[in-house]
Scaffold this motif. Structure first.
Motif, PDB file in Angstrom:
ATOM      1  N   PRO A   3     -10.528  38.752  -5.019  1.00  0.00           N
ATOM      2  CA  PRO A   3     -10.100  39.076  -6.393  1.00  0.00           C
ATOM      3  C   PRO A   3      -8.701  39.695  -6.462  1.00  0.00           C
ATOM      4  N   MET A  40      -6.994  46.477  -9.427  1.00  0.00           N
ATOM      5  CA  MET A  40      -8.450  46.493  -9.227  1.00  0.00           C
ATOM      6  C   MET A  40      -9.195  46.487 -10.563  1.00  0.00           C
ATOM      7  N   ALA A  41      -8.694  47.263 -11.511  1.00  0.00           N
ATOM      8  CA  ALA A  41      -9.354  47.324 -12.818  1.00  0.00           C
ATOM      9  C   ALA A  41      -9.363  45.939 -13.466  1.00  0.00           C
ATOM     10  N   GLU A  44      -5.472  38.170  -8.334  1.00  0.00           N
ATOM     11  CA  GLU A  44      -4.776  38.945  -9.375  1.00  0.00           C
ATOM     12  C   GLU A  44      -3.274  39.035  -9.077  1.00  0.00           C
ATOM     13  N   HIS A  92     -12.922  56.514  -9.518  1.00  0.00           N
ATOM     14  CA  HIS A  92     -12.268  56.860 -10.788  1.00  0.00           C
ATOM     15  C   HIS A  92     -11.065  57.756 -10.459  1.00  0.00           C
ATOM     16  N   GLU A 142     -15.781  40.506  -2.752  1.00  0.00           N
ATOM     17  CA  GLU A 142     -15.820  41.486  -3.849  1.00  0.00           C
ATOM     18  C   GLU A 142     -14.502  42.245  -4.003  1.00  0.00           C
ATOM     19  N   LYS A 192      -4.645  50.604  -8.596  1.00  0.00           N
ATOM     20  CA  LYS A 192      -5.785  50.852  -9.496  1.00  0.00           C
ATOM     21  C   LYS A 192      -5.789  49.849 -10.645  1.00  0.00           C
ATOM     22  N   GLN A 196      -9.642  43.136 -12.143  1.00  0.00           N
ATOM     23  CA  GLN A 196     -10.598  42.217 -11.510  1.00  0.00           C
ATOM     24  C   GLN A 196     -11.979  42.844 -11.338  1.00  0.00           C
ATOM     25  N   GLY A 197     -12.173  44.047 -11.860  1.00  0.00           N
ATOM     26  CA  GLY A 197     -13.484  44.694 -11.735  1.00  0.00           C
ATOM     27  C   GLY A 197     -13.847  45.046 -10.300  1.00  0.00           C
ATOM     28  N   VAL A 198     -12.853  45.325  -9.476  1.00  0.00           N
ATOM     29  CA  VAL A 198     -13.126  45.714  -8.081  1.00  0.00           C
ATOM     30  C   VAL A 198     -13.565  47.175  -8.054  1.00  0.00           C
ATOM     31  N   ARG A 199     -14.675  47.439  -7.349  1.00  0.00           N
ATOM     32  CA  ARG A 199     -15.231  48.792  -7.326  1.00  0.00           C
ATOM     33  C   ARG A 199     -14.298  49.754  -6.579  1.00  0.00           C
ATOM     34  N   THR A 200     -13.978  50.866  -7.213  1.00  0.00           N
ATOM     35  CA  THR A 200     -13.104  51.869  -6.593  1.00  0.00           C
ATOM     36  C   THR A 200     -13.386  53.218  -7.251  1.00  0.00           C
TER      37      THR A 200
END
Ligand code: GLY
Length: 421
Positions: free
Chosen positions: A250, A111-112, A254, A120, A246, A108, A114-118
Motif C-alpha cells: 500500500p 499511511m493514513a 501511494e 496515533h 498490509e 503518517k 492507505q489505511g496502514v495500521r500505525t
C-alpha cells in the motif's frame, strides 16, 4: 559493473562484501569509507556523502555503472536525484520519496491515505507554549513515545514510562529547532522488514530484529542498534507476507499515486501487537545493523539485484535465494556510547573474517583506532541461532578496545522462546 558505494559504516562493509562476490562486479569503490574497507574496495575518503555535486563528480570520474547509497542523510539531501539527473543508475530513492524517513509527518500522511495500521500521533512545533506541550503530553502515555521529527540515526526516539523524561525530550528536540511527534505506544515484538521497492514491485528480504537499547535486557538509552539477527523463528509463517500486503505494497502504491515513486530499499519498522503488524517507523535505506545479518544469508547475487531496482527491472528478477541458516551481528561500541563516545582508542585482534568495520580509522602510527560510537560488527552464521551466537561471541570476546562494551544477549530471548505474538 563498476560500482560506487556511499557511506562509511558496517552496513556499507556488508554491502561491499555482498557486491564483491557477484561475478557481475568488476570494480568496487566506496566514499568516504573507513579503515577496514581498503582490502575490498578503493576508498575515496575526501568525499562528503551528502554533497550531491561531489558524489556525482566522483561517480562520473569513475565511470560508475551503479551507485549504491547506504545512509539516509545523502538520500534526504538529494544525492540520488543528482546522480539520476546525470544519467547514472542509483540504488536509493529520490529526495521526495526519502521523506518517508526524513519527515515522520509525511510518513503518517502516506499511511493514513492507505489505511496502514500505525500509532496515533500528534506533532508539536517549535514555539508551542508550555501549557500546550503539557496538555499534549497528557493526551498520551504512560508509556510515552517522543520522536524527533528529523533525521536522528535511530537515536531521536525516547520511549519512557516517566512523564518528566518525556517532557525533557520534547523540550530538547524543540530547542534544537525540530518538530516533535508524540505517539501512542505500540506493544508487541519488533520486526525490521526490508523490501526492495521498484515502483509497485515489492520484494521482501528476510525479517530481522534489532536490539536498540545500549545494555542487556533492553536497559539503557536508545542507540543506533547494538545487534540483530535473522530470520525470526517466532514470526508466524505468513508474517512477512502480511507485512508486505498490509504495509509495504500500500505504501509503494501511494508513493506512485503521489508522483514520488519509490526506488530502493524500504525499511518497515513494525511492532506486531494483538491486531497484527503496525508501523513504528519507515526508513529509506538498509537498516544498520540488521543488514549485516540479513545479507550474510543472501545467496542471490547482490549487484545484479540492486542494479535491477536501479534500472526499473526488479519485476523481471527470479525469486531470491537464501541460506537455510541463521545469522546475527553483535556491535562493539566505544567507551561512553551512545552519550559521548570516546574515539582514538587502539583496537587489537580484529582481523577475523567475520568482523565488519564501522567507526574505525588509522592513527599517525598506522594503528587501527576507534573513530565513532559503533566501532565494529561481528557476524555469526550457523544452522541454529545458538550456533550463530556462539560463532559471533567467540570472535568478539577476543577483540581488545579499552572501555568498549557490547550486548551479550543478542537473539537470546528468541533462542529461549521468550518472544511470542
Ligand atoms: N536499525 C535501526 C536503523 O537502521 O535505523
Amino acid at each position: 559493473m563498476r560500482i560506487l558505494v556511499i557511506g562509511s559504516g558496517a552496513r556499507e562493509h556488508a554491502l561491499l562484501r555482498g557486491l564483491s562476490t557477484d561475478p557481475a562486479t568488476t570494480e568496487l569503490h566506496v566514499a568516504p569509507g573507513n579503515a577496514g574497507l581498503g582490502s575490498i574496495a578503493t576508498v575515496h575518503p575526501g568525499i562528503k556523502a551528502d554533497d550531491p555535486e561531489a558524489v556525482t563528480a566522483l561517480a562520473k570520474e569513475l565511470n560508475s555503472d551503479l551507485v549504491v547509497i547506504g545512509p539516509e542523510i545523502p538520500l534526504v539531501a538529494g544525492v540520488a536525484d543528482a546522480l539520476r539527473a546525470a544519467g547514472i543508475a542509483v540504488f536509493g530513492p529520490n529526495k521526495d520519496a526519502a521523506r518517508i524517513e526524513g519527515s515522520k509527518a509525511f510518513a503518517k500522511d502516506v499511511m493514513a491515505a492507505q489505511g496502514v495500521r500505525t500509532a496515533h500521533a500528534e506533532a508539536i512545533t517549535p514555539g508551542a507554549s508550555s501549557e500546550d506541550i503539557d496538555a499534549a503530553i497528557d493526551r498520551f502515555g504512560p508509556t510515552w513515545v517522543v520522536k524527533d521529527d528529523g533525521l536522528a540515526a535511530g537515536k531521536g526516539v525516547v520511549v519512557t514510562p516517566d512523564r518528566a523524561a518525556a517532557r525533557a525530550h520534547v523540550d530538547a528536540v524543540l530547542e534544537g529547532g525540530n518538530p516533535v511527534l508524540l505517539e501512542s505506544f505500540l506493544d508487541g515484538p519488533e520486526v525490521s522488514l526490508f523490501c526492495l521497492v521498484d515502483g509497485e514491485t515489492v520484494v521482501p528480504l528476510l525479517p530481522a530484529q534489532d536490539h536498540k537499547r545500549a545494555y542487556d535486557n533492553d536497559e539503557g538509552p536508545n542507540t543506533g542498534g547494538m545487534g540483530a539477527y535473522a530470520p525470526l523463528p517466532w514470526l508466524p509463517e505468513d508474517g512477512v507476507q502480511r507485512i508486505v500486503d498490509e504495509v509495504c505494497v500500500p505504501v509503494a502504491r501511494e508513493m506512485v499515486a503521489r508522483g514520488c515513486a519509490y526506488s530502493g530499499l524500504l525499511y518497515a519498522g513494525i511492532a506486531w501487537g494483538a491486531e497484527g503488524p503496525a508501523v513504528v517507523e519507515f526508513n529509506c535505506r538498509f537498516g544498520d545493523p540488521e543488514t549485516q545479518a540479513v545479507l550474510a544469508l543472501l545467496k542471490t547475487p547482490l549487484a545484479v539485484l540492486l542494479n535491477a531496482v536501479a534500472t526499473g527491472t526488479l519485476a523481471e528478477q527470479p525469486a531470491l535465494e537464501w541460506e537455510d541458516a541463521y545469522a546475527l551481528t553483535v556491535v562493539l561500541a566505544s567507551y561512553n556510547y551512545p552519550e559521548a563516545p570516546r574515539i582514538g582508542d587502539v583496537i587489537r585482534n580484529a582481523d577475523a573474517d567475520n568482523v565488519l568495520h564501522a567507526g574505525t580509522a588509522l592513527n599517525a602510527e598506522g594503528e587501527l583506532v576507534s573513530a565513532g560510537g559503533r566501532v565494529l560488527n561481528v557476524i555469526g552464521v550457523g544452522e541454529t541461532l545458538e550456533a550463530a551466537r556462539d560463532n559471533a561471541y567467540t570472535t568478539i570476546k577476543d577483540i581488545e578496545l579499552e572501555g568498549s562494551h557490547y550486548r551479550s544477549d543478542i537473539a537470546l530471548a528468541a533462542l529461549e522462546g521468550r518472544i511470542s505474538i
